[in-house]
Design an enzyme around this catalytic site. Structure first.
Site, mmCIF file in Angstrom:
data_model
loop_
_atom_site.group_PDB
_atom_site.id
_atom_site.type_symbol
_atom_site.label_atom_id
_atom_site.label_comp_id
_atom_site.label_asym_id
_atom_site.label_seq_id
_atom_site.Cartn_x
_atom_site.Cartn_y
_atom_site.Cartn_z
ATOM 1 N N LYS A 140 10.756 12.009 -14.315
ATOM 2 C CA LYS A 140 10.948 11.569 -13.298
ATOM 3 C C LYS A 140 10.658 9.840 -13.289
ATOM 4 O O LYS A 140 9.548 9.511 -13.195
ATOM 5 C CB LYS A 140 10.391 12.025 -11.910
ATOM 6 N N GLU B 198 -3.070 8.026 -14.419
ATOM 7 C CA GLU B 198 -3.308 6.831 -14.537
ATOM 8 C C GLU B 198 -2.992 6.065 -13.154
ATOM 9 O O GLU B 198 -1.973 6.157 -12.779
ATOM 10 C CB GLU B 198 -2.357 6.155 -15.506
ATOM 11 N N CYS C 18 -1.937 -2.396 -12.890
ATOM 12 C CA CYS C 18 -2.734 -1.672 -12.500
ATOM 13 C C CYS C 18 -4.341 -2.283 -13.013
ATOM 14 O O CYS C 18 -5.163 -1.998 -12.310
ATOM 15 C CB CYS C 18 -2.813 -0.391 -12.851
ATOM 16 N N GLU D 61 -6.561 -2.274 -3.654
ATOM 17 C CA GLU D 61 -5.680 -2.638 -4.480
ATOM 18 C C GLU D 61 -4.388 -3.393 -3.923
ATOM 19 O O GLU D 61 -3.737 -2.773 -2.898
ATOM 20 C CB GLU D 61 -5.285 -1.572 -5.473
HETATM 21 P P1 NAI Z 1 3.503 5.936 -5.674
HETATM 22 O O1 NAI Z 1 2.246 6.323 -6.562
HETATM 23 O O2 NAI Z 1 3.661 6.540 -4.717
HETATM 24 O O3 NAI Z 1 4.647 6.024 -6.888
HETATM 25 C C1 NAI Z 1 4.847 6.257 -8.400
HETATM 26 C C2 NAI Z 1 5.527 7.467 -8.698
HETATM 27 O O4 NAI Z 1 5.081 8.578 -7.866
HETATM 28 C C3 NAI Z 1 6.878 7.300 -8.220
HETATM 29 O O5 NAI Z 1 7.837 7.651 -9.142
HETATM 30 C C4 NAI Z 1 7.062 8.081 -6.838
HETATM 31 O O6 NAI Z 1 8.576 8.434 -6.714
HETATM 32 C C5 NAI Z 1 6.366 9.208 -7.283
HETATM 33 N N1 NAI Z 1 5.870 9.928 -6.065
HETATM 34 C C6 NAI Z 1 5.597 9.496 -4.858
HETATM 35 N N2 NAI Z 1 5.195 10.476 -4.032
HETATM 36 C C7 NAI Z 1 5.102 11.397 -4.742
HETATM 37 C C8 NAI Z 1 4.500 12.725 -4.631
HETATM 38 N N3 NAI Z 1 4.232 13.195 -3.234
HETATM 39 N N4 NAI Z 1 4.675 13.554 -5.511
HETATM 40 C C9 NAI Z 1 4.811 13.303 -6.962
HETATM 41 N N5 NAI Z 1 5.547 12.100 -6.968
HETATM 42 C C10 NAI Z 1 5.531 11.279 -5.995
HETATM 43 O O7 NAI Z 1 3.442 4.321 -5.613
HETATM 44 P P2 NAI Z 1 4.411 3.375 -4.608
HETATM 45 O O8 NAI Z 1 4.466 4.052 -3.131
HETATM 46 O O9 NAI Z 1 5.592 3.078 -5.297
HETATM 47 O O10 NAI Z 1 3.340 2.286 -4.511
HETATM 48 C C11 NAI Z 1 2.270 2.283 -3.765
HETATM 49 C C12 NAI Z 1 1.175 1.481 -4.476
HETATM 50 O O11 NAI Z 1 0.604 2.230 -5.376
HETATM 51 C C13 NAI Z 1 1.247 0.088 -4.918
HETATM 52 O O12 NAI Z 1 1.148 -0.749 -3.752
HETATM 53 C C14 NAI Z 1 0.013 0.040 -5.748
HETATM 54 O O13 NAI Z 1 -1.035 -0.248 -5.173
HETATM 55 C C15 NAI Z 1 0.034 1.303 -6.366
HETATM 56 N N6 NAI Z 1 0.693 1.492 -7.649
HETATM 57 C C16 NAI Z 1 -0.053 1.709 -8.661
HETATM 58 C C17 NAI Z 1 0.643 1.768 -10.043
HETATM 59 C C18 NAI Z 1 -0.193 1.829 -11.137
HETATM 60 O O14 NAI Z 1 0.347 1.473 -12.317
HETATM 61 N N7 NAI Z 1 -1.546 2.150 -11.273
HETATM 62 C C19 NAI Z 1 1.812 1.709 -10.005
HETATM 63 C C20 NAI Z 1 3.114 1.742 -8.777
HETATM 64 C C21 NAI Z 1 2.217 1.585 -7.715
#
Ligand code: NAI
Ligand code: MG
Length: 533
Positions: free
Chosen positions: A221, A297, A331, A431
């Site tokens: 996904k 991660e 990250c 973050e």
């Molecule tokens: P997110 O963690 O919600 O999104 C990452 C992935 O998870 C996307 O593909 C999303 O569609 C999926 N996802 C979302 N809700 C889910 C669920 N309930 N079950 C399974 N998959 C799900 O992150 P988002 O909302 O895009 O960003 C929010 C914050 O997260 C950012 O401001 C940042 O602080 C952090 N983040 C950290 C990342 C990293 O590399 N550690 C990458 C992206 C965001």
């Protein structure tokens, strides 16, 4: 007789009518094929498939839904992509399960799987400029970054794991009297992989390469904000000759597709990169479904420590890169800078001058250093943190506002420095995921170690000093999965990467991740041991 033979062939085949409607005999339901679209990206016509990729074909979503993919430089839609939902995940898992059990994949020579990954890497190199253009328009990355980091990092990962293909083996032992024991490393099964929007292409490669080379199958996904590079990669996966169903991709949203993957009873493992909040949801989903293996991660709030003996210009350059890489949407970004009091003023002055030179603007302009933030939600989140920093009494040393340097409607942010940041302020603890850095002063090594480790996160950390004894002592004491000495933000696919504490579970990259994509089976052979009486 001929008709019987052709019927057998027909049963395997997909019939495509002139209207583009396809009917698979092996699946009861109808699914129409989705077409490709040509997008003009800065004068270059790039074709990208827009469908859900299952069994090596691009399909329309079963429910007929689509979603708009946005260019963060303008806030405008680039293209509509098929939006997967639970029923599409169901079809993808079935395809991945069938492929996992299919002899062609299940008993394949590991070297063959390595060759497929190498083939995929060569096809990427052939289509390099198209892939980079798609990644740039979808994420807001600059050409400099996409071509020197994201793209080579992705191709390098595929080639590196191709090399592991015939090197994943078990152990053997005569140490238990009366037996000979050995271990087999077996693939886990169907792996759900959920990736974020900050490094879409690289995360795609980091996830699929170790999973496929060890013989698993995948339901991927991509993030709803950035599906384009994954869509393109699926086209290349088919062209490379991966058997149908080995890699499936369901673009869509977290609450539907992501959740269906995390809760699925027939997915054996989930690998996730993204926020700590969503990571917790996935771990809970595993606990209440089939206890699928989970690797995570997650986020970070990484300390970057500067001792007074460090080469100040080197520190300034690496610390600026520590926050500017991917415009802070990384990250392992170095978001908490702790500077020794003896050089604090010099550092702040030189660092501010360096950050002020960053040219914000259109990511397709080759002179731009910093393009738009990836999405509106993210920009709003950054601005909220800036407001909270001001209210809690931190000083804005540089920036702090939306940048007007870019295209109208885009999500541009000024590089921002906060000074006088106290340990309990939100901007020092949480973050932010943008070009915002917090600077603070320290006087002793013990004090700075306490400050650095005072975090729920533990992804990365750095120390700058010419004293190598101190460097080793301090990195040993830092609670972080990756630590750097006299550098920052350098991660290589051949070295393990992952988080302590709430920054994650397990490791990616290097040999370490192969543990997470294999089950170890122990086999005992009786070599004369008597049955117990
Ligand atoms: P997110 O963690 O919600 O999104 C990452 C992935 O998870 C996307 O593909 C999303 O569609 C999926 N996802 C979302 N809700 C889910 C669920 N309930 N079950 C399974 N998959 C799900 O992150 P988002 O909302 O895009 O960003 C929010 C914050 O997260 C950012 O401001 C940042 O602080 C952090 N983040 C950290 C990342 C990293 O590399 N550690 C990458 C992206 C965001
Ligand atoms: Mg986008």
């Amino acid at each position: 007789m001929a008709s019987l033979k052709s019927l057998a062939r027909l049963k395997q085949a997909t019939i495509i009518s002139p209207a583009g409607f396809s009917w698979r005999f092996s699946h009861v339901r109808f699914a129409s094929t989705a077409s490709s679209k040509v997008i003009n990206i800065a004068g270059r016509d790039v074709s990208v498939p827009t469908g859900i990729f299952i069994n090596n074909e691009f399909r329309k979503s079963i429910g007929g839904n689509t979603f708009a993919v946005e260019n963060p430089a303008t806030g405008k839609s680039i293209v509509e992509v098929e939006e997967g939902r639970e029923e599409d995940v169901e079809a993808a898992v079935k395809a991945a399960r069938d492929a996992f059990q299919n002899e062609e994949w299940a008993n394949s020579d590991p070297a063959y799987r390595g060759e497929l990954l190498n083939k995929l890497a060569s096809l990427m190199e052939r289509d390099k400029e198209d892939i980079i253009a798609l990644e740039m328009i979808d994420t807001g990355k600059t050409y400099r970054q996409a071509s020197t980091l994201d793209f080579p990092g992705s191709v390098g990962t595929l080639k590196y794991y191709a090399g592991w293909a015939d090197k994943v083996t078990g152990m053997s032992s005569f140490n238990v009297p009366g037996t000979f024991a050995y271990t087999r490393r077996e693939p886990i099964g169907v792996c759900g992989q959920i990736i974020p929007w900050n490094f879409p292409l690289m995360m795609f490669s980091w996830k699929i390469a170790p999973a496929l080379v060890t013989g698993n199958t995948v339901v991927m996904k991509s993030a709803e904000a950035t599906p384009l590079s994954a869509l393109k990669m699926c086209e290349l996966i088919k062209e490379a000759g991966f058997p149908a169903g080995v890699l499936n991709h369901v673009p869509g949203f977290g609450k539907t597709v992501g959740s269906a993957i995390a809760n699925h009873m027939d997915i054996d493992k989930v690998a996730f990169t993204g926020s700590t909040t969503t990571g917790r949801t996935i771990l809970k989903a595993s606990a209440t479904s089939n206890l699928k293996k989970v690797t995570l991660e997650l986020g970070g709030k990484s300390p970057n420590i500067v001792f007074p003996d460090a080469d100040i210009d080197n520190v300034v350059a690496w610390s600026a890169w520590g926050i500017n890489l991917n415009f802070g949407q990384t990250c392992h970004a170095g978001t908490r800078i702790y500077v020794h009091e003896d050089i604090y003023d010099t550092f702040v002055q030189k660092f501010t001058a360096r950050m002020a030179e960053i040219k914000v603007g259109d990511n397709f302009d080759p002179t731009t250093d910093q393009g738009p933030q990836n999405n509106k939600m993210q920009l709003d989140k950054i601005l909220e943190y800036i407001e909270s920093g001001k209210q809690e009494g931190a000083t804005i040393q540089l920036g702090g506002k939306v940048s007007t340097a870019g295209t109208k409607g885009g999500y541009y942010m000024e590089p921002t420095i906060f000074t006088d940041v106290k340990p309990d302020m939100k901007i020092m603890k949480e973050e932010i995921f943008g070009p915002v850095v917090a600077i603070s002063k320290f006087s002793t090594e013990a004090e700075v170690l306490k400050l650095a480790n005072d975090s729920n996160y533990g992804l990365a950390a750095a120390v700058h000093t010419k004293d190598y004894e101190r460097a080793v002592r301090v990195t040993n004491a830092l609670q972080a999965g990756t630590t750097w000495v006299n550098m920052y933000n350098f991660v290589h696919w051949s070295i393990p990467f992952g988080g302590y504490k709430e920054s994650g579970l397990g490791r990616e990259c290097g040999e370490a991740v192969l543990e997470n994509y294999t089950e170890t089976k122990a086999v005992y052979l009786n070599m004369g041991k008597e049955a117990p009486q």
